[in-house]
Design an enzyme around this catalytic site. Sequence first.
Site, PDB file in Angstrom:
ATOM      1  N   GLU A   1       1.068  -1.150  -0.129  1.00 56.84           N
ATOM      2  CA  GLU A   1       0.463  -0.008   0.172  1.00 56.84           C
ATOM      3  C   GLU A   1       1.085   1.706  -0.522  1.00 56.84           C
ATOM      4  OE1 GLU A   1      -2.897   0.059   3.279  1.00 56.84           O
ATOM      5  OE2 GLU A   1      -3.965  -2.363   2.207  1.00 56.84           O
TER       6      GLU A   1
ATOM      7  N   GLU B   1      -6.467 -10.624  -0.972  1.00 56.19           N
ATOM      8  CA  GLU B   1      -7.464 -10.473   0.437  1.00 56.19           C
ATOM      9  C   GLU B   1      -8.639  -9.600   0.311  1.00 56.19           C
ATOM     10  OE1 GLU B   1      -5.821  -6.663   2.339  1.00 56.19           O
ATOM     11  OE2 GLU B   1      -4.095  -7.580   2.008  1.00 56.19           O
TER      12      GLU B   1
HETATM   13  C1  GLA Z   1      -5.207  -4.092   4.950  1.00 58.54           C
HETATM   14  C2  GLA Z   1      -3.919  -5.124   4.392  1.00 58.54           C
HETATM   15  C3  GLA Z   1      -4.088  -6.290   5.558  1.00 58.54           C
HETATM   16  C4  GLA Z   1      -5.339  -5.538   6.737  1.00 58.54           C
HETATM   17  C5  GLA Z   1      -6.590  -5.644   5.615  1.00 58.54           C
HETATM   18  C6  GLA Z   1      -7.820  -5.018   7.226  1.00 58.54           C
HETATM   19  O1  GLA Z   1      -5.759  -4.607   3.528  1.00 58.54           O
HETATM   20  O2  GLA Z   1      -2.899  -5.020   3.985  1.00 58.54           O
HETATM   21  O3  GLA Z   1      -3.110  -6.903   6.360  1.00 58.54           O
HETATM   22  O4  GLA Z   1      -5.252  -5.610   7.774  1.00 58.54           O
HETATM   23  O5  GLA Z   1      -6.008  -3.613   5.632  1.00 58.54           O
HETATM   24  O6  GLA Z   1      -7.890  -5.724   8.018  1.00 58.54           O
END
Ligand code: GLA
Length: 342
Positions: A138, A245
């Site tokens: 990120e 994710e």
């Molecule tokens: C981001 C992070 C994850 C997690 C999510 C929310 O996507 O990469 O590790 O913290 O936020 O849970």
Amino acid sequence: MSSSKADNVPKLYEAFRGSFDIGAAVNPRTIIRAGDLIAKHYNSLTAENEMKFVSLHPAEDTYTFEGADQIAAFAREHGKKMRGHTLVWHNQTTDWLFQEADGSPVSRDKLFERLKSHIDTVVKRYKEDIYAWDVVNEVIADEGPDLLRPSKWLDIAGPGFIAKAFEYAHEADPKAQLFYNDYNESNPLKRDKIFNLVKSLLEQDVPVHGIGLQAHWNLYSPGLDEIRAAIEKYASLGLRLQLTELDVSVFRHDDLRTDLVRPTGVMLEQQEKRYEELFNLLAEYRNHIDAVTFWGAADDYTWLSDFPVRGRKNWPLLFDGSHEPKGSFWRVIKQTSQTSQT
Ligand code: GLA
């Protein structure tokens, strides 16, 4: 769950054998509470929080590996693959890393020394368990013309911290696949920035092997055409792709309602359709996609309950709060039997 009932449910990851791995984010509580479900349906695990900087390295001379070790032991015991998450992030990173003892900012060189030492220690410890790391998480700015988001990393080290992290990770484990990972990855503006960042890293011979599309999506967005365009653009760099994710919130981004104690029938139907369409699309790109990891195992525990709206439950995954397969599970499974017939 009775064993006869469980026997009728196909294993999710087996349905996708030959296409991509199916992963889940887990933590030391879920590997106990949902251990059977996780062992049965997922063949890859990611530590939800336990391998983040703040969890592993709370003070300069202190490493706390207990939670991460428990997850790695569960993965080993059940023969699961593991992804590492995450080495460099602006969140969940302790302040000591960026400061001298007197609170003044560290020098760029000292920050890099500390980063190298952290990456060496962590990546080498899990070398036998982890085949891929989210090295940098990120760093792209969501809005506006700036490429990178403001962070202490950027303030102290300038943009060079990104390449350094990949280089250190590659030195620590030359066999590990190294990923750049981000959310809003299908938004055209951010997609193009992610593409440009990774392209420039590749042009500098930085060891980047893949892009992680976090895929925190909802019933309505992003559109399938945006997801397709993002996959094609990232794949054009010749890199491996993973969804890292995945979850499908039942709420629109700006929907703040908190009154529901269970999802409505309409939401569940929309979610079934959405999951079916998503997995149809992912199957089309299976030559580029190596793994699809859900950010959780079942709806009884998801980070989306309470976030971003406090006191609100969400139901974003393929298994319900009792660990039973939802309609969405069956739609995703049905899709694989159709793909294997074509
Ligand atoms: C981001 C992070 C994850 C997690 C999510 C929310 O996507 O990469 O590790 O913290 O936020 O849970």
